[in-house]
Scaffold this motif. Structure first.
Motif, PDB file in Angstrom:
ATOM      1  N   GLU A 285     -49.681 -66.841  71.231  1.00  0.00           N
ATOM      2  CA  GLU A 285     -49.473 -65.402  71.341  1.00  0.00           C
ATOM      3  C   GLU A 285     -50.599 -64.701  72.089  1.00  0.00           C
ATOM      4  O   GLU A 285     -50.693 -63.474  72.087  1.00  0.00           O
ATOM      5  CB  GLU A 285     -49.337 -64.791  69.949  1.00  0.00           C
ATOM      6  CG  GLU A 285     -48.087 -65.259  69.226  1.00  0.00           C
ATOM      7  CD  GLU A 285     -48.009 -64.715  67.806  1.00  0.00           C
ATOM      8  OE1 GLU A 285     -46.957 -64.849  67.184  1.00  0.00           O
ATOM      9  OE2 GLU A 285     -49.017 -64.165  67.333  1.00  0.00           O
TER      10      GLU A 285
ATOM     11  N   GLU B  72     -49.530 -62.007  74.430  1.00  0.00           N
ATOM     12  CA  GLU B  72     -48.831 -60.840  73.891  1.00  0.00           C
ATOM     13  C   GLU B  72     -49.714 -60.209  72.822  1.00  0.00           C
ATOM     14  O   GLU B  72     -49.649 -60.575  71.652  1.00  0.00           O
ATOM     15  CB  GLU B  72     -47.482 -61.251  73.290  1.00  0.00           C
ATOM     16  CG  GLU B  72     -46.689 -60.093  72.714  1.00  0.00           C
ATOM     17  CD  GLU B  72     -46.392 -59.013  73.736  1.00  0.00           C
ATOM     18  OE1 GLU B  72     -46.416 -57.831  73.375  1.00  0.00           O
ATOM     19  OE2 GLU B  72     -46.160 -59.359  74.909  1.00  0.00           O
TER      20      GLU B  72
ATOM     21  N   LYS C  48     -51.309 -58.115  69.914  1.00  0.00           N
ATOM     22  CA  LYS C  48     -50.718 -57.445  68.763  1.00  0.00           C
ATOM     23  C   LYS C  48     -51.792 -57.265  67.704  1.00  0.00           C
ATOM     24  O   LYS C  48     -52.816 -57.949  67.693  1.00  0.00           O
ATOM     25  CB  LYS C  48     -49.547 -58.245  68.204  1.00  0.00           C
ATOM     26  CG  LYS C  48     -49.907 -59.650  67.739  1.00  0.00           C
ATOM     27  CD  LYS C  48     -48.704 -60.384  67.161  1.00  0.00           C
ATOM     28  CE  LYS C  48     -47.626 -60.611  68.204  1.00  0.00           C
ATOM     29  NZ  LYS C  48     -46.505 -61.389  67.663  1.00  0.00           N
TER      30      LYS C  48
ATOM     31  N   CYS D 220     -51.212 -47.883  74.001  1.00  0.00           N
ATOM     32  CA  CYS D 220     -50.200 -48.209  72.985  1.00  0.00           C
ATOM     33  C   CYS D 220     -48.797 -48.266  73.587  1.00  0.00           C
ATOM     34  O   CYS D 220     -47.956 -49.065  73.163  1.00  0.00           O
ATOM     35  CB  CYS D 220     -50.241 -47.175  71.855  1.00  0.00           C
ATOM     36  SG  CYS D 220     -51.526 -47.481  70.629  1.00  0.00           S
TER      37      CYS D 220
ATOM     38  N   TYR E  91     -48.587 -51.662  75.340  1.00  0.00           N
ATOM     39  CA  TYR E  91     -48.523 -52.810  74.432  1.00  0.00           C
ATOM     40  C   TYR E  91     -47.917 -52.352  73.102  1.00  0.00           C
ATOM     41  O   TYR E  91     -48.614 -51.796  72.247  1.00  0.00           O
ATOM     42  CB  TYR E  91     -49.918 -53.402  74.221  1.00  0.00           C
ATOM     43  CG  TYR E  91     -50.557 -53.874  75.512  1.00  0.00           C
ATOM     44  CD1 TYR E  91     -50.104 -55.022  76.153  1.00  0.00           C
ATOM     45  CD2 TYR E  91     -51.602 -53.161  76.095  1.00  0.00           C
ATOM     46  CE1 TYR E  91     -50.676 -55.461  77.341  1.00  0.00           C
ATOM     47  CE2 TYR E  91     -52.190 -53.586  77.278  1.00  0.00           C
ATOM     48  CZ  TYR E  91     -51.718 -54.734  77.907  1.00  0.00           C
ATOM     49  OH  TYR E  91     -52.286 -55.157  79.080  1.00  0.00           O
TER      50      TYR E  91
ATOM     51  N   GLN F 247     -46.937 -53.767  70.434  1.00  0.00           N
ATOM     52  CA  GLN F 247     -47.272 -54.400  69.157  1.00  0.00           C
ATOM     53  C   GLN F 247     -48.728 -54.155  68.745  1.00  0.00           C
ATOM     54  O   GLN F 247     -49.208 -54.765  67.800  1.00  0.00           O
ATOM     55  CB  GLN F 247     -46.996 -55.906  69.230  1.00  0.00           C
ATOM     56  CG  GLN F 247     -45.523 -56.224  69.477  1.00  0.00           C
ATOM     57  CD  GLN F 247     -45.241 -57.701  69.353  1.00  0.00           C
ATOM     58  OE1 GLN F 247     -45.376 -58.284  68.279  1.00  0.00           O
ATOM     59  NE2 GLN F 247     -44.871 -58.327  70.459  1.00  0.00           N
ATOM     60  N   VAL F 248     -49.388 -53.254  69.454  1.00  0.00           N
ATOM     61  CA  VAL F 248     -50.768 -52.883  69.109  1.00  0.00           C
ATOM     62  C   VAL F 248     -50.760 -51.525  68.425  1.00  0.00           C
ATOM     63  O   VAL F 248     -50.070 -50.598  68.870  1.00  0.00           O
ATOM     64  CB  VAL F 248     -51.650 -52.824  70.373  1.00  0.00           C
ATOM     65  CG1 VAL F 248     -53.026 -52.238  70.048  1.00  0.00           C
ATOM     66  CG2 VAL F 248     -51.806 -54.211  70.982  1.00  0.00           C
TER      67      VAL F 248
ATOM     68  N   ARG G 220     -56.365 -58.117  72.099  1.00  0.00           N
ATOM     69  CA  ARG G 220     -56.037 -56.701  72.162  1.00  0.00           C
ATOM     70  C   ARG G 220     -57.279 -55.848  72.399  1.00  0.00           C
ATOM     71  O   ARG G 220     -57.251 -54.865  73.130  1.00  0.00           O
ATOM     72  CB  ARG G 220     -55.326 -56.270  70.883  1.00  0.00           C
ATOM     73  CG  ARG G 220     -56.144 -56.447  69.616  1.00  0.00           C
ATOM     74  CD  ARG G 220     -55.368 -56.110  68.360  1.00  0.00           C
ATOM     75  NE  ARG G 220     -56.169 -56.299  67.165  1.00  0.00           N
ATOM     76  CZ  ARG G 220     -56.290 -57.461  66.531  1.00  0.00           C
ATOM     77  NH1 ARG G 220     -55.660 -58.542  66.994  1.00  0.00           N
ATOM     78  NH2 ARG G 220     -57.035 -57.557  65.444  1.00  0.00           N
TER      79      ARG G 220
END
Length: 290
Positions: A85, A88, A90, A114, A117, A119-120, A275
Protein backbone atom coordinates in the motif's frame (compact mmCIF):
# COMPACT_ATOMS: atom_id res chain seq x y z
CA UNK A 1 6.67 -8.19 24.75
CA UNK A 2 3.41 -7.71 26.62
CA UNK A 3 1.40 -5.09 24.68
CA UNK A 4 -1.53 -5.05 27.11
CA UNK A 5 -2.43 -1.49 28.09
CA UNK A 6 -0.16 0.16 25.52
CA UNK A 7 -2.90 1.04 23.03
CA UNK A 8 -4.96 2.47 25.88
CA UNK A 9 -2.02 4.49 27.19
CA UNK A 10 -1.24 5.94 23.75
CA UNK A 11 -4.90 6.78 23.22
CA UNK A 12 -4.88 8.75 26.49
CA UNK A 13 -1.67 10.55 25.47
CA UNK A 14 -2.99 11.44 22.02
CA UNK A 15 -6.50 12.45 23.08
CA UNK A 16 -5.62 14.09 26.40
CA UNK A 17 -8.12 12.30 28.64
CA UNK A 18 -9.46 8.89 29.68
CA UNK A 19 -12.91 9.84 28.42
CA UNK A 20 -11.74 10.80 24.94
CA UNK A 21 -9.47 7.76 24.76
CA UNK A 22 -12.48 5.55 25.56
CA UNK A 23 -14.41 7.14 22.69
CA UNK A 24 -11.51 6.63 20.28
CA UNK A 25 -11.13 2.94 21.16
CA UNK A 26 -14.89 2.42 21.64
CA UNK A 27 -14.54 1.01 25.14
CA UNK A 28 -15.53 2.15 28.61
CA UNK A 29 -13.62 4.79 30.54
CA UNK A 30 -13.13 2.31 33.37
CA UNK A 31 -11.46 -0.10 30.93
CA UNK A 32 -9.00 2.62 29.88
CA UNK A 33 -8.23 3.55 33.48
CA UNK A 34 -7.79 -0.06 34.55
CA UNK A 35 -5.56 -0.92 31.57
CA UNK A 36 -3.26 2.05 32.14
CA UNK A 37 -3.04 1.32 35.87
CA UNK A 38 -2.12 -2.31 35.14
CA UNK A 39 0.52 -1.13 32.65
CA UNK A 40 2.01 1.19 35.29
CA UNK A 41 2.03 -1.65 37.85
CA UNK A 42 3.73 -3.98 35.38
CA UNK A 43 6.39 -1.39 34.55
CA UNK A 44 6.78 -0.30 38.17
CA UNK A 45 6.61 3.40 37.32
CA UNK A 46 3.95 6.12 37.16
CA UNK A 47 3.27 7.25 33.59
CA UNK A 48 0.53 9.78 34.30
CA UNK A 49 -0.07 12.43 36.96
CA UNK A 50 -3.79 12.44 37.73
CA UNK A 51 -5.72 15.16 39.50
CA UNK A 52 -9.41 15.99 39.57
CA UNK A 53 -8.86 18.73 36.98
CA UNK A 54 -5.92 17.67 34.85
CA UNK A 55 -4.03 14.76 33.39
CA UNK A 56 -0.32 15.10 32.60
CA UNK A 57 2.52 12.82 31.66
CA UNK A 58 5.30 12.18 34.13
CA UNK A 59 8.87 12.47 32.84
CA UNK A 60 8.98 8.69 32.51
CA UNK A 61 5.62 8.79 30.74
CA UNK A 62 6.91 11.32 28.21
CA UNK A 63 9.93 9.19 27.40
CA UNK A 64 7.85 6.02 27.18
CA UNK A 65 5.24 7.66 24.94
CA UNK A 66 7.94 9.00 22.61
CA UNK A 67 9.47 5.55 22.24
CA UNK A 68 6.09 3.92 21.69
CA UNK A 69 5.13 6.47 19.04
CA UNK A 70 8.33 5.67 17.15
CA UNK A 71 7.62 1.94 17.38
CA UNK A 72 4.02 2.54 16.32
CA UNK A 73 5.13 4.48 13.23
CA UNK A 74 7.68 1.83 12.29
CA UNK A 75 5.11 -0.96 12.63
CA UNK A 76 2.60 0.99 10.57
CA UNK A 77 5.18 1.55 7.83
CA UNK A 78 6.14 -2.14 7.86
CA UNK A 79 2.49 -3.19 7.59
CA UNK A 80 1.90 -0.87 4.66
CA UNK A 81 4.97 -2.20 2.87
CA UNK A 82 3.85 -5.81 3.33
CA UNK A 83 0.35 -5.02 2.12
CA UNK A 84 1.68 -3.28 -0.98
CA UNK A 85 0.00 0.00 0.00
CA UNK A 86 3.00 2.31 -0.20
CA UNK A 87 1.66 3.78 -3.43
CA UNK A 88 -1.72 4.60 -1.89
CA UNK A 89 -1.22 6.88 1.15
CA UNK A 90 -3.75 6.49 3.92
CA UNK A 91 -4.13 7.26 7.59
CA UNK A 92 -4.02 10.25 9.95
CA UNK A 93 -1.69 13.23 9.95
CA UNK A 94 -1.57 15.45 13.03
CA UNK A 95 -0.28 19.01 12.61
CA UNK A 96 0.50 21.52 15.36
CA UNK A 97 0.18 25.17 14.35
CA UNK A 98 -0.91 28.64 15.39
CA UNK A 99 -1.73 32.01 13.89
CA UNK A 100 -3.22 33.50 10.76
CA UNK A 101 -0.55 32.10 8.46
CA UNK A 102 -1.61 28.57 9.36
CA UNK A 103 -5.35 29.24 9.17
CA UNK A 104 -5.32 31.34 6.00
CA UNK A 105 -2.44 29.92 3.98
CA UNK A 106 -1.66 26.43 5.27
CA UNK A 107 -5.24 25.21 5.81
CA UNK A 108 -6.32 25.66 2.15
CA UNK A 109 -3.26 23.70 1.02
CA UNK A 110 -4.07 20.89 3.44
CA UNK A 111 -7.61 20.77 2.05
CA UNK A 112 -6.17 20.40 -1.46
CA UNK A 113 -3.96 17.56 -0.23
CA UNK A 114 -6.97 15.77 1.29
CA UNK A 115 -8.86 16.12 -1.98
CA UNK A 116 -5.93 14.58 -3.83
CA UNK A 117 -5.58 11.66 -1.41
CA UNK A 118 -9.02 10.51 -0.31
CA UNK A 119 -7.80 8.03 2.31
CA UNK A 120 -5.75 10.59 4.27
CA UNK A 121 -7.28 12.49 7.19
CA UNK A 122 -5.72 15.60 8.76
CA UNK A 123 -6.05 17.13 12.22
CA UNK A 124 -4.91 20.75 12.68
CA UNK A 125 -4.26 21.45 16.36
CA UNK A 126 -4.09 25.23 16.94
CA UNK A 127 -2.19 26.19 20.08
CA UNK A 128 0.68 28.47 21.09
CA UNK A 129 2.66 25.88 23.02
CA UNK A 130 6.04 24.69 21.82
CA UNK A 131 4.71 21.16 21.38
CA UNK A 132 6.95 18.13 21.90
CA UNK A 133 6.24 16.51 18.54
CA UNK A 134 7.53 13.05 19.36
CA UNK A 135 6.00 12.75 22.84
CA UNK A 136 2.59 14.01 21.67
CA UNK A 137 2.46 12.06 18.43
CA UNK A 138 2.53 15.12 16.17
CA UNK A 139 3.71 14.53 12.61
CA UNK A 140 4.38 18.14 11.59
CA UNK A 141 4.41 21.61 13.08
CA UNK A 142 4.16 25.06 11.50
CA UNK A 143 6.35 27.53 13.38
CA UNK A 144 7.28 31.16 12.90
CA UNK A 145 10.42 33.14 13.63
CA UNK A 146 14.04 32.19 14.11
CA UNK A 147 14.48 28.49 14.78
CA UNK A 148 16.44 27.40 17.83
CA UNK A 149 18.82 24.47 17.54
CA UNK A 150 17.04 21.16 18.15
CA UNK A 151 16.91 17.56 17.02
CA UNK A 152 14.04 18.43 14.67
CA UNK A 153 14.25 19.06 10.95
CA UNK A 154 13.15 22.60 10.01
CA UNK A 155 12.48 23.60 6.41
CA UNK A 156 11.47 27.16 5.45
CA UNK A 157 8.10 27.59 3.77
CA UNK A 158 8.13 31.35 3.24
CA UNK A 159 9.96 34.46 4.37
CA UNK A 160 7.75 36.84 6.32
CA UNK A 161 8.69 40.52 6.34
CA UNK A 162 7.75 42.26 9.56
CA UNK A 163 5.93 45.58 9.30
CA UNK A 164 5.28 48.26 11.90
CA UNK A 165 1.78 49.71 11.52
CA UNK A 166 -0.67 52.11 13.13
CA UNK A 167 -4.05 53.51 12.15
CA UNK A 168 -4.43 57.08 10.82
CA UNK A 169 -6.57 57.82 13.90
CA UNK A 170 -3.73 56.84 16.24
CA UNK A 171 -1.18 58.86 14.27
CA UNK A 172 -3.45 61.91 14.38
CA UNK A 173 -3.11 61.83 18.17
CA UNK A 174 0.52 60.69 18.43
CA UNK A 175 3.22 61.72 15.92
CA UNK A 176 4.73 58.82 13.97
CA UNK A 177 8.14 57.66 15.24
CA UNK A 178 11.10 58.41 12.97
CA UNK A 179 13.47 56.02 14.75
CA UNK A 180 12.93 52.74 16.69
CA UNK A 181 14.18 54.45 19.86
CA UNK A 182 11.04 56.62 19.84
CA UNK A 183 8.78 53.58 20.22
CA UNK A 184 9.24 53.87 23.97
CA UNK A 185 6.97 56.94 23.76
CA UNK A 186 4.14 54.94 22.16
CA UNK A 187 1.55 52.39 23.21
CA UNK A 188 2.89 49.25 21.54
CA UNK A 189 0.64 46.26 20.97
CA UNK A 190 2.74 43.32 22.13
CA UNK A 191 2.59 39.72 20.94
CA UNK A 192 4.92 37.07 22.35
CA UNK A 193 7.86 39.35 23.16
CA UNK A 194 8.28 43.01 24.10
CA UNK A 195 11.64 43.17 22.34
CA UNK A 196 11.26 44.17 18.71
CA UNK A 197 14.11 43.68 16.26
CA UNK A 198 15.14 46.31 13.71
CA UNK A 199 17.78 46.61 11.03
CA UNK A 200 20.33 49.21 12.09
CA UNK A 201 22.55 49.00 9.03
CA UNK A 202 25.43 46.71 9.94
CA UNK A 203 23.54 44.70 12.54
CA UNK A 204 20.17 43.80 13.98
CA UNK A 205 19.29 45.52 17.26
CA UNK A 206 16.51 44.80 19.74
CA UNK A 207 14.43 47.61 21.25
CA UNK A 208 12.34 47.08 24.35
CA UNK A 209 8.77 48.35 23.95
CA UNK A 210 5.80 48.68 26.29
CA UNK A 211 2.05 49.03 26.01
CA UNK A 212 -1.38 48.37 27.47
CA UNK A 213 -2.37 45.56 25.09
CA UNK A 214 -0.84 42.10 24.81
CA UNK A 215 -2.06 39.05 22.92
CA UNK A 216 -0.53 35.94 21.35
CA UNK A 217 -3.17 36.08 18.62
CA UNK A 218 -2.37 38.01 15.45
CA UNK A 219 -6.00 38.80 14.67
CA UNK A 220 -6.50 40.30 18.14
CA UNK A 221 -3.44 42.52 17.64
CA UNK A 222 -4.65 43.56 14.21
CA UNK A 223 -8.11 44.54 15.46
CA UNK A 224 -6.63 46.55 18.34
CA UNK A 225 -4.39 48.35 15.87
CA UNK A 226 -7.28 49.08 13.47
CA UNK A 227 -9.25 50.55 16.37
CA UNK A 228 -6.51 53.11 16.97
CA UNK A 229 -5.18 51.67 20.22
CA UNK A 230 -1.49 51.67 19.31
CA UNK A 231 1.36 50.45 17.11
CA UNK A 232 1.61 46.80 16.09
CA UNK A 233 4.53 44.78 14.73
CA UNK A 234 3.01 42.20 12.38
CA UNK A 235 3.94 40.22 9.30
CA UNK A 236 3.21 42.00 6.01
CA UNK A 237 0.99 39.16 4.77
CA UNK A 238 -1.38 40.00 7.66
CA UNK A 239 -1.48 43.79 7.25
CA UNK A 240 -0.63 44.34 3.57
CA UNK A 241 -4.24 44.72 2.38
CA UNK A 242 -4.99 47.22 5.16
CA UNK A 243 -1.95 49.30 4.22
CA UNK A 244 -3.02 49.37 0.58
CA UNK A 245 -6.57 50.42 1.54
CA UNK A 246 -5.30 53.20 3.83
CA UNK A 247 -6.76 51.67 6.98
CA UNK A 248 -3.23 51.27 8.36
CA UNK A 249 -0.01 53.18 7.79
CA UNK A 250 3.39 51.46 7.68
CA UNK A 251 6.11 52.97 9.86
CA UNK A 252 9.90 52.82 10.00
CA UNK A 253 10.10 50.85 6.73
CA UNK A 254 13.90 51.29 6.30
CA UNK A 255 14.46 49.58 9.64
CA UNK A 256 12.35 46.47 9.04
CA UNK A 257 13.92 43.01 9.34
CA UNK A 258 13.29 40.37 6.68
CA UNK A 259 14.86 37.30 8.32
CA UNK A 260 11.70 35.90 9.91
CA UNK A 261 10.30 32.81 8.26
CA UNK A 262 7.49 30.30 8.54
CA UNK A 263 8.90 26.82 9.03
CA UNK A 264 7.75 23.28 8.46
CA UNK A 265 9.13 21.26 11.39
CA UNK A 266 9.14 17.50 11.87
CA UNK A 267 11.08 14.77 13.71
CA UNK A 268 14.04 13.09 12.09
CA UNK A 269 12.71 9.58 11.54
CA UNK A 270 14.21 6.79 9.46
CA UNK A 271 10.79 5.36 8.68
CA UNK A 272 8.40 8.17 7.82
CA UNK A 273 4.87 7.24 6.71
CA UNK A 274 4.31 7.81 3.02
CA UNK A 275 1.40 10.20 3.68
CA UNK A 276 3.60 12.45 5.82
CA UNK A 277 6.46 12.43 3.34
CA UNK A 278 4.07 13.30 0.49
CA UNK A 279 2.53 16.15 2.50
CA UNK A 280 5.96 17.62 3.30
CA UNK A 281 6.92 17.53 -0.38
CA UNK A 282 3.54 18.97 -1.36
CA UNK A 283 3.79 21.95 1.01
CA UNK A 284 7.40 22.69 0.11
CA UNK A 285 6.55 22.67 -3.59
CA UNK A 286 3.41 24.78 -3.17
CA UNK A 287 5.23 27.54 -1.33
CA UNK A 288 8.29 27.32 -3.57
CA UNK A 289 6.10 28.09 -6.58
CA UNK A 290 4.96 31.29 -4.85
Amino acid sequence: MNWQGINEFLAVVDSGSFTQAAKVLDVSTSHISRSVSQLESRLGVALLKRTTRSLNLTEAGQQYAASLHSIQSAMEEANLALQGEQQEPKGKIKISCAGDFASKQIAPKLAQFCQRYSQVSITMDFNNRNVDLIAEGVDLAIRFGRMADSNLIARPLSTRVMTLVASPEYLARFPAPSHPEQLIEHNCLIAVTNRWRFNMGDNIKEFKVAGRWRSNNGEALLQACLSGLGIAHLAYDIVGDYIESGKLVSLLDPYQVADNASWLVYPNRDLMPLRVRLLIDFLIEEFKSR
